[in-house]
Write a protein that holds these residues in place. Structure first.
Motif, PDB file in Angstrom:
ATOM      1  N   ASN A  78       0.835  -1.206   0.000  1.00 20.52           N
ATOM      2  CA  ASN A  78       0.000   0.000   0.000  1.00 20.52           C
ATOM      3  C   ASN A  78       0.866   1.252   0.000  1.00 20.52           C
ATOM      4  N   PHE A  79       1.915   1.188   0.787  1.00 18.48           N
ATOM      5  CA  PHE A  79       2.807   2.339   0.875  1.00 18.48           C
ATOM      6  C   PHE A  79       3.463   2.615  -0.482  1.00 18.48           C
ATOM      7  N   ILE A  80       3.903   1.556  -1.151  1.00 19.47           N
ATOM      8  CA  ILE A  80       4.553   1.731  -2.457  1.00 19.47           C
ATOM      9  C   ILE A  80       3.568   2.303  -3.480  1.00 19.47           C
ATOM     10  N   THR A  81       2.335   1.821  -3.491  1.00 22.95           N
ATOM     11  CA  THR A  81       1.376   2.378  -4.467  1.00 22.95           C
ATOM     12  C   THR A  81       1.067   3.830  -4.130  1.00 22.95           C
ATOM     13  N   PHE A  82       1.063   4.141  -2.830  1.00 21.62           N
ATOM     14  CA  PHE A  82       0.860   5.544  -2.445  1.00 21.62           C
ATOM     15  C   PHE A  82       1.974   6.422  -3.021  1.00 21.62           C
ATOM     16  N   VAL A  83       3.203   5.995  -2.821  1.00 20.69           N
ATOM     17  CA  VAL A  83       4.339   6.777  -3.319  1.00 20.69           C
ATOM     18  C   VAL A  83       4.262   6.912  -4.843  1.00 20.69           C
ATOM     19  N   ALA A  84       3.917   5.806  -5.512  1.00 16.27           N
ATOM     20  CA  ALA A  84       3.852   5.826  -6.975  1.00 16.27           C
ATOM     21  C   ALA A  84       2.768   6.775  -7.468  1.00 16.27           C
ATOM     22  N   ALA A  85       1.616   6.759  -6.789  1.00 11.80           N
ATOM     23  CA  ALA A  85       0.476   7.537  -7.271  1.00 11.80           C
ATOM     24  C   ALA A  85       0.577   9.003  -6.895  1.00 11.80           C
ATOM     25  N   PHE A  86       1.298   9.294  -5.835  1.00 12.56           N
ATOM     26  CA  PHE A  86       1.304  10.671  -5.328  1.00 12.56           C
ATOM     27  C   PHE A  86       1.827  11.683  -6.348  1.00 12.56           C
ATOM     28  N   PHE A  87       2.999  11.393  -6.933  1.00 16.63           N
ATOM     29  CA  PHE A  87       3.668  12.433  -7.714  1.00 16.63           C
ATOM     30  C   PHE A  87       2.935  12.837  -8.991  1.00 16.63           C
ATOM     31  N   PRO A  88       2.497  11.893  -9.833  1.00 18.62           N
ATOM     32  CA  PRO A  88       1.763  12.346 -11.023  1.00 18.62           C
ATOM     33  C   PRO A  88       0.515  13.158 -10.666  1.00 18.62           C
ATOM     34  N   LEU A  89      -0.156  12.718  -9.614  1.00 20.95           N
ATOM     35  CA  LEU A  89      -1.390  13.404  -9.227  1.00 20.95           C
ATOM     36  C   LEU A  89      -1.085  14.805  -8.705  1.00 20.95           C
ATOM     37  N   PHE A  90      -0.078  14.886  -7.863  1.00 19.98           N
ATOM     38  CA  PHE A  90       0.313  16.185  -7.303  1.00 19.98           C
ATOM     39  C   PHE A  90       0.727  17.143  -8.422  1.00 19.98           C
ATOM     40  N   LEU A  91       1.604  16.668  -9.302  1.00 19.94           N
ATOM     41  CA  LEU A  91       2.141  17.568 -10.326  1.00 19.94           C
ATOM     42  C   LEU A  91       1.061  18.012 -11.307  1.00 19.94           C
ATOM     43  N   HIS A  92       0.141  17.109 -11.645  1.00 19.77           N
ATOM     44  CA  HIS A  92      -0.913  17.494 -12.580  1.00 19.77           C
ATOM     45  C   HIS A  92      -1.918  18.429 -11.939  1.00 19.77           C
ATOM     46  N   THR A  93      -2.244  18.197 -10.673  1.00 18.44           N
ATOM     47  CA  THR A  93      -3.128  19.126  -9.980  1.00 18.44           C
ATOM     48  C   THR A  93      -2.478  20.500  -9.939  1.00 18.44           C
ATOM     49  N   PHE A  94      -1.205  20.491  -9.563  1.00 16.93           N
ATOM     50  CA  PHE A  94      -0.451  21.741  -9.474  1.00 16.93           C
ATOM     51  C   PHE A  94      -0.475  22.491 -10.803  1.00 16.93           C
ATOM     52  N   SER A  95      -0.090  21.822 -11.882  1.00 14.47           N
ATOM     53  CA  SER A  95      -0.016  22.585 -13.129  1.00 14.47           C
ATOM     54  C   SER A  95      -1.402  22.901 -13.666  1.00 14.47           C
ATOM     55  N   GLY A  96      -2.395  22.053 -13.369  1.00 16.11           N
ATOM     56  CA  GLY A  96      -3.770  22.364 -13.770  1.00 16.11           C
ATOM     57  C   GLY A  96      -4.231  23.677 -13.160  1.00 16.11           C
ATOM     58  N   ILE A  97      -3.983  23.837 -11.875  1.00 20.66           N
ATOM     59  CA  ILE A  97      -4.412  25.066 -11.199  1.00 20.66           C
ATOM     60  C   ILE A  97      -3.578  26.257 -11.681  1.00 20.66           C
ATOM     61  N   ARG A  98      -2.289  25.996 -11.951  1.00 21.69           N
ATOM     62  CA  ARG A  98      -1.444  27.098 -12.411  1.00 21.69           C
ATOM     63  C   ARG A  98      -1.808  27.548 -13.824  1.00 21.69           C
ATOM     64  N   HIS A  99      -2.478  26.694 -14.573  1.00 22.89           N
ATOM     65  CA  HIS A  99      -2.797  27.026 -15.963  1.00 22.89           C
ATOM     66  C   HIS A  99      -4.139  27.724 -16.147  1.00 22.89           C
ATOM     67  N   ILE A 100      -4.808  28.072 -15.051  1.00 24.78           N
ATOM     68  CA  ILE A 100      -6.073  28.788 -15.194  1.00 24.78           C
ATOM     69  C   ILE A 100      -5.811  30.094 -15.923  1.00 24.78           C
ATOM     70  N   GLU A 101      -6.697  30.416 -16.844  1.00 23.81           N
ATOM     71  CA  GLU A 101      -6.496  31.651 -17.577  1.00 23.81           C
ATOM     72  C   GLU A 101      -6.787  32.852 -16.689  1.00 23.81           C
ATOM     73  N   ALA A 102      -5.922  33.858 -16.782  1.00 25.70           N
ATOM     74  CA  ALA A 102      -6.104  35.074 -15.990  1.00 25.70           C
ATOM     75  C   ALA A 102      -7.473  35.685 -16.275  1.00 25.70           C
ATOM     76  N   LEU A 103      -7.895  35.563 -17.534  1.00 23.98           N
ATOM     77  CA  LEU A 103      -9.195  36.124 -17.913  1.00 23.98           C
ATOM     78  C   LEU A 103     -10.325  35.506 -17.100  1.00 23.98           C
ATOM     79  N   HIS A 104     -10.248  34.190 -16.877  1.00 24.89           N
ATOM     80  CA  HIS A 104     -11.302  33.521 -16.117  1.00 24.89           C
ATOM     81  C   HIS A 104     -11.279  33.934 -14.651  1.00 24.89           C
ATOM     82  N   LEU A 105     -10.083  34.119 -14.116  1.00 22.60           N
ATOM     83  CA  LEU A 105      -9.999  34.584 -12.729  1.00 22.60           C
ATOM     84  C   LEU A 105     -10.547  36.005 -12.601  1.00 22.60           C
ATOM     85  N   ASP A 106     -10.159  36.851 -13.550  1.00 22.01           N
ATOM     86  CA  ASP A 106     -10.680  38.224 -13.541  1.00 22.01           C
ATOM     87  C   ASP A 106     -12.195  38.217 -13.628  1.00 22.01           C
TER      88      ASP A 106
END
Lengths: 275, 245
Positions: B118-146
């Motif tokens: 379980n621990f190994i699958t956690f480690v494996a799954a964490f990084f892709p999910l974290f990085l994609h969430t991170f860049s997904g949120i960072r890619h919001i268009e400024a226009l939409h936020l405005d």
């Protein structure tokens, strides 16, 4: 003149380029009053800071010098009372037309059933009935713009700020939407401010046209448009319309001549949305 | 169609080579032998039990990875302070392959039970999910936020009605990568640190020179991975608000 909705005094704005360290003075000593219920258009050469001015009125930018007051209080942040109609891609692509129009109602805490009713009424008003459940990418440019208008009106704004809202539309759609906005303006009696580089559009829609100078932008002149209201397409063949157009064209040309080499890229003024 | 033809040709050649006595049946049994082993393993439920054991570990690891990676990704993307603290740490840990954590997991959790895997699958799954969430949120268009702010959105709506739905296509892609990655790593973990699961099954059969069963396990691993990827791709299409080409 009624009490001003917007009172802008000696507004100055400087953009810094973080990469080169150079600075660009975009607005300098700009003063402008806009009365409540007025329809004002702002025109000027590319890169003169029209959009920057509107961004200050919307609360997206803070002045570096001078002040922007709305109903006597400084504008510090965006507020739905002074809402903005963006170009068509301002709609949220992950929400349907209904979801987009309900957004400001939800933000205000309107209960779900009232929200639905109010949004439905606005969608009817902009003739989008039947497209409530369509996503923006399924709509034409004109329909998107209508949805954007309905969404802005859902804010129950006192002032509506528009930045080239018709730029992406074909001519016929453009005229239809222009007339719809004018109809809404006369029905609602709110303050409308339109930024455009389209001279005829400015004259056709406004009670007053404000010409900005080349960068750094300030107000060069203000022209009252005393054409008959309500405006219809007929107005465009009125001799006074032609005279106004000639006069404003001349004024604008002087500024374009003064403007530093036509920098196409500056028309978008990219730093302005970077909030 | 062409794929089926080449598959049939390979299987036929393999079978023929076996029948001709060119292949050592302990190292590479012929396809018919593997099919027979497959029927046996499936019939007594062994294969299903091991498959479910592996799947369960992937789901548990993925669950905890979602619990950790989604909020951290959103926080890191929206808050400069958090980003400053978190980014170096993530960049330091990310290049370590999850399977390199297996020895440590064995020390911490032992080889019995699910916890090491379980621990190994956690480690494996964490990084892709974290990085994609991170860049997904960072890619919001400024226009939409405005637009959202001009329409009166507060923090809650900015998060739930703007940031997350805007990032959803990224997040679902991250989820798909996490799932595939966790699936590969759970097998590796089970080879070493488990007494059930498909990884364990192929390893124990190897030690008994039951090569047909090893290959059955491998085929099952491939098939399950294929089906999972296909299902998430369907999910991706469903949840993507982007107009599809």
């Amino acid at each position: 003149m009624k009490s001003p909705a917007f009172a802008i005094k000696d507004l100055g704005k400087v953009f810094l380029d973080a990469r080169t360290g150079s600075s660009l003075s975009v607005l300098d000593g700009l003063s402008l009053d806009i009365a409540e219920g007025e329809f004002v258009s702002i025109i000027g050469p590319s890169g003169c800071g029209k959009t920057t001015l509107l961004s200050h009125m919307g609360g997206f930018l803070r002045p570096d010098a001078g002040s922007v007051l709305y109903k006597g209080a400084p504008v510090l942040a965006p507020h739905p009372e002074r809402t903005v109609i963006f170009q068509e891609h301002g709609l949220f692509p992950w929400k349907t037309v209904l979801g987009n129009v309900e957004f400001p109602l939800k933000a205000r805490g309107t209960p779900s059933a009232d929200r639905r009713r109010e949004a439905g009424r606005l969608i009817d008003m902009v003739h989008l009935r039947g497209f409530e459940h369509s996503y923006p990418h399924q709509l034409s440019g004109g329909m998107k713009q209508r949805a954007g208008i309905a969404r802005a009106l859902a804010c129950r704004p006192e002032a509506v700020l528009m930045d080239e809202p018709f730029a992406a539309l074909d001519n016929i759609t453009r005229e239809i939407i222009q007339e719809e906005i004018l109809r809404l303006w006369s029905e609602l009696g709110k303050t409308f401010v339109l930024v455009t580089h389209h001279l005829e559009e400015a004259i056709f829609m406004s009670r007053r046209v404000v010409v900005m100078s080349a960068r750094p932008g300030r107000i060069k002149e203000e022209v009252l448009i005393d054409l008959p209201e309500p405006r219809s397409a007929l107005v465009k063949s009125d001799p006074r319309f032609t005279a106004l157009k000639q006069r404003l064209t001349r004024s604008l040309r002087e500024e374009v001549a003064k403007a530093p080499a036509p920098e196409k890229g500056l028309q978008q003024e990219p730093a302005e949305t970077g909030v | 169609m062409k794929g089926l033809i080449s598959l049939a040709v390979v299987l036929a050649a393999w079978q023929a080579a076996g029948a001709a006595g060119w292949l050592n049946p302990y190292l590479l049994p012929p396809p018919t032998e593997i099919a027979r082993a497959f029927r046996e393993l499936a019939a007594d439920g062994v294969l299903l039990d091991h498959t479910l054991a592996s799947l369960w570990r992937v789901l548990v690891g993925l669950f905890y990875a979602c619990l950790a990676a989604l909020p951290l990704g959103v926080l890191a993307a929206s808050n400069r302070q958090v980003r400053g603290y978190l980014q170096p740490l993530v960049e330091l840990l990310r290049p370590i392959p999850p399977i390199a954590w297996i020895p440590l997991a064995v020390l911490w959790f032992g080889v019995r039970g699910d916890r090491a895997s379980n621990f190994i699958t956690f480690v494996a799954a964490f990084f892709p999910l974290f990085l994609h969430t991170f860049s997904g949120i960072r890619h919001i268009e400024a226009l939409h936020l405005d637009a959202a702010r001009a329409l009166g959105a507060g923090r809650r709506m900015l998060l739930l009605d703007v940031a997350l739905p805007s990032a959803l296509p990224f997040i679902v892609t991250g989820f798909r990568l996490s799932l595939g990655f966790a699936w590969m790593c759970v097998i590796a973990a089970e080879l070493i640190a488990s007494n059930s699961g498909l990884g364990y099954m192929i390893e124990i059969n190897r030690s008994m020179l039951n090569t047909a069963n090893v290959i059955c396990g491998m085929i099952t691993i491939g098939a399950v991975g294929f089906v999972m990827n296909w299902a998430i791709l369907a999910l991706e299409r469903r949840f993507s608000w982007r107009p599809l080409q």
